[in-house]
Design an enzyme around this catalytic site. Structure first.
Site, PDB file in Angstrom:
ATOM      1  NE  ARG A  64     -15.379  49.171   6.917  1.00 32.56           N
ATOM      2  CZ  ARG A  64     -14.058  49.285   6.974  1.00 32.56           C
ATOM      3  NH1 ARG A  64     -13.523  50.473   7.202  1.00 32.56           N
ATOM      4  NH2 ARG A  64     -13.281  48.233   6.816  1.00 32.56           N
ATOM      5  CG  ASP A  95     -20.190  56.492   8.992  1.00 32.95           C
ATOM      6  OD1 ASP A  95     -19.469  55.912   9.835  1.00 32.95           O
ATOM      7  OD2 ASP A  95     -19.980  57.654   8.610  1.00 32.95           O
ATOM      8  CE  LYS A 123      -7.692  39.523  20.227  1.00 31.93           C
ATOM      9  NZ  LYS A 123      -6.432  39.831  19.530  1.00 31.93           N
ATOM     10  CG  HIS A 179     -11.195  33.299  20.505  1.00 32.48           C
ATOM     11  ND1 HIS A 179     -10.432  34.400  20.180  1.00 32.48           N
ATOM     12  CD2 HIS A 179     -10.442  32.212  20.172  1.00 32.48           C
ATOM     13  CE1 HIS A 179      -9.281  33.994  19.675  1.00 32.48           C
ATOM     14  NE2 HIS A 179      -9.256  32.683  19.669  1.00 32.48           N
ATOM     15  CE  LYS A 192      -8.755  28.634  21.364  1.00 35.24           C
ATOM     16  NZ  LYS A 192      -9.059  27.863  20.150  1.00 35.24           N
ATOM     17  CG  HIS A 226      -6.042  35.555  23.347  1.00 32.03           C
ATOM     18  ND1 HIS A 226      -7.392  35.775  23.473  1.00 32.03           N
ATOM     19  CD2 HIS A 226      -5.752  35.758  22.042  1.00 32.03           C
ATOM     20  CE1 HIS A 226      -7.888  36.096  22.285  1.00 32.03           C
ATOM     21  NE2 HIS A 226      -6.917  36.089  21.414  1.00 32.03           N
ATOM     22  CE  LYS A 231       0.396  37.631  14.650  1.00 27.62           C
ATOM     23  NZ  LYS A 231      -0.930  37.032  14.382  1.00 27.62           N
TER      24      LYS A 231
END
Length: 474
Positions: free
Chosen positions: A43, A83, A136, A166, A170, A228, A322
């Protein structure tokens, strides 16, 4: 292997931190075609040289040793500010890149997937054998995921759609398949008769800072569990595929996801805990709590049940949050205790069960916890103590960024480590049952201080391997 990559969201955080560094490493190691080119779309207003200068500054972290490789990558990049809601503008700017097959990578919010597909289709960039890669999350719930998948299928067939998770790139996750299906020792006991529980933990020290708008709409359940964690669960619980081709593996993962028992309002209080971090201390630094008018959670603990022959009655505990005390992603498989205990010390009640612990981050390790003997002449009885068998490959090979493997696979057309549409929808079906159960039962978020392992009510969901959690049964 296709040699043209159209990277949408090129000025975003993901592109800066992982996608462009992955391309740099692949180019340096000569794993990309000589004619490889990148069309970066974002953008921000830049010309080609302005974007190259902008990217050069962000990739120079003081650790790069190969300036030539970076300059080589930068000279292969052209930039467009477009855009994505304007299909005509996309077609006009990008149609001349349809001169050869391309891979279009949408590192954008999911509400841009549909308009971007329309623009790419108009530009001729989704014609066979061109491919489309999507980050995702695929939607916000089952209904939106189905709508996105319907739009995708109208533009190109499923064999050319690559939905990235992702975690599947791994190395330890791929090694999980090797451990399970390459060893009689493990596969023979990989079922309910020998396994008592499975824990999957994704703990982050980072907070929601800078992503408040996104996180308020998704929360920990949709942001981490839906993709995940359910992908890890499916790999752990799947039946052996007939071959290691993409569809055989994804068929078995889908069966697991469809066998997840929907959560009900009656189960919600027993099988789930929601939390939101408040003020606290993480890594010795005071941090502020997450405040938002919604009831979105930054922590979730779930007990999932797979209703099939192999796993009936085995709890799969999923925990993510978190502002945890440590950054860790691990899978802990706890085996059932031996049927008849012969030893004086420790007592059967105090003996830790055999466990296999697979850590994905920060370090990548695989450990098997066993019991060994301290028998010697001075002991009056045979005493056992825990011992750990390190199953990690030694010396540890150099680990690549997970996106490196996934980008190569997308350019080559290998879908094995990507997620199919029916997997996405099966995962959302279970996630929707959880959110519906919370709403019906009135399960709200509980506070926890930043730097802790979540609300006190979540303690029974945490594996004993986590620091400070002690011994946990059940």
């Amino acid at each position: 292997m296709h040699d043209t990559l159209l990277l949408f969201g090129a000025t975003g955080d993901l592109a800066q931190r992982y996608l462009f560094p992955s391309l740099l490493h692949l180019l340096r190691d000569r794993l990309l075609p000589p004619s490889f080119r990148v069309v970066a779309i974002g953008r921000s207003e830049h010309d080609d040289e302005g974007f190259r200068s902008w990217l050069r500054e962000r990739m120079d972290d003081g650790e790069r040793r190969d300036n030539a490789a970076l300059e080589d990558l930068l000279q292969r990049i052209v930039y467009h500010s477009i855009d994505l809601n304007d299909a005509d503008a996309m077609a006009k700017a990008l149609s001349h890149y349809a001169d050869r097959p391309a891979v279009s990578y949408l590192s954008t919010p999911p509400d841009l997937f549909a308009p971007a597909c329309l623009g790419l289709k108009a530009a001729g960039l989704l014609e066979d054998p061109s491919r489309l890669v999507l980050e995702k999350p695929i939607g916000h719930d089952l209904a939106s995921a189905r709508a996105i998948n319907a739009t995708l299928r109208a533009s190109l067939d499923e064999s050319r759609i690559f939905r990235i998770d992702h975690y599947l790139g791994k190395a330890p996750v791929q090694n999980l398949l090797a451990l399970r299906f390459g060893n009689t020792l493990l596969e023979a006991v990989w079922e309910r008769r020998w396994i008592e529980s499975v824990d999957i933990v994704v703990a982050e020290t980072a907070g929601v800072d800078g992503r408040e708008g996104y996180y308020a709409g998704y929360g920990a359940l949709r942001d981490m569990v839906q993709n995940h964690m359910l992908q890890l669960l499916a790999l752990i619980a799947m039946e052996p595929p007939s071959t290691l081709d993409a569809d055989s593996i994804r068929d078995e993962k889908r069966k697991v996801l469809r066998a997840l028992r929907p959560m009900t309002a009656a189960d919600a209080a027993r099988d789930s805990v929601r939390g939101r971090y408040g003020d606290g201390v993480v890594d010795g630094t005071a941090v502020k709590g997450f405040r938002h008018e919604s009831d979105v959670g930054t922590f979730v603990a779930l007990r999932a049940w797979i209703d099939n022959w192999r796993w009936s009655g085995v709890p799969f505990r999923l925990v993510t949050g978190k502002r945890m005390p440590a950054r860790a992603t691990e899978v802990v498989v706890s085996f059932r205790p031996v049927s008849h205990w012969l030893f004086d010390r420790p007592s059967a009640e105090r003996a830790p069960p055999n466990r296999m612990r697979m850590r994905l981050q920060p370090e990548e390790t695989i450990e098997l916890g066993l019991m060994g003997s301290l028998a010697a002449p001075e002991w009056g009885a045979t005493e056992l103590q825990p011992m750990s068998l390190d199953l990690t490959m030694s010396p540890t090979p150099k680990r690549r960024i997970a996106y490196e493997r996934l980008m190569i696979d997308a350019l080559k057309g290998d879908q094995t480590l990507f997620v199919r549409d029916d997997e996405v929808e099966a995962a959302w079906r279970w996630i929707d049952s959880v959110s519906d159960a919370w709403r019906e039962a009135g399960v709200g978020t509980q506070p926890y201080p930043a730097g802790s392992w979540g609300p006190p009510a979540a303690a029974p969901f945490l594996p004993a391997t986590l620091s400070g959690n002690g011994k946990r049964k059940g």
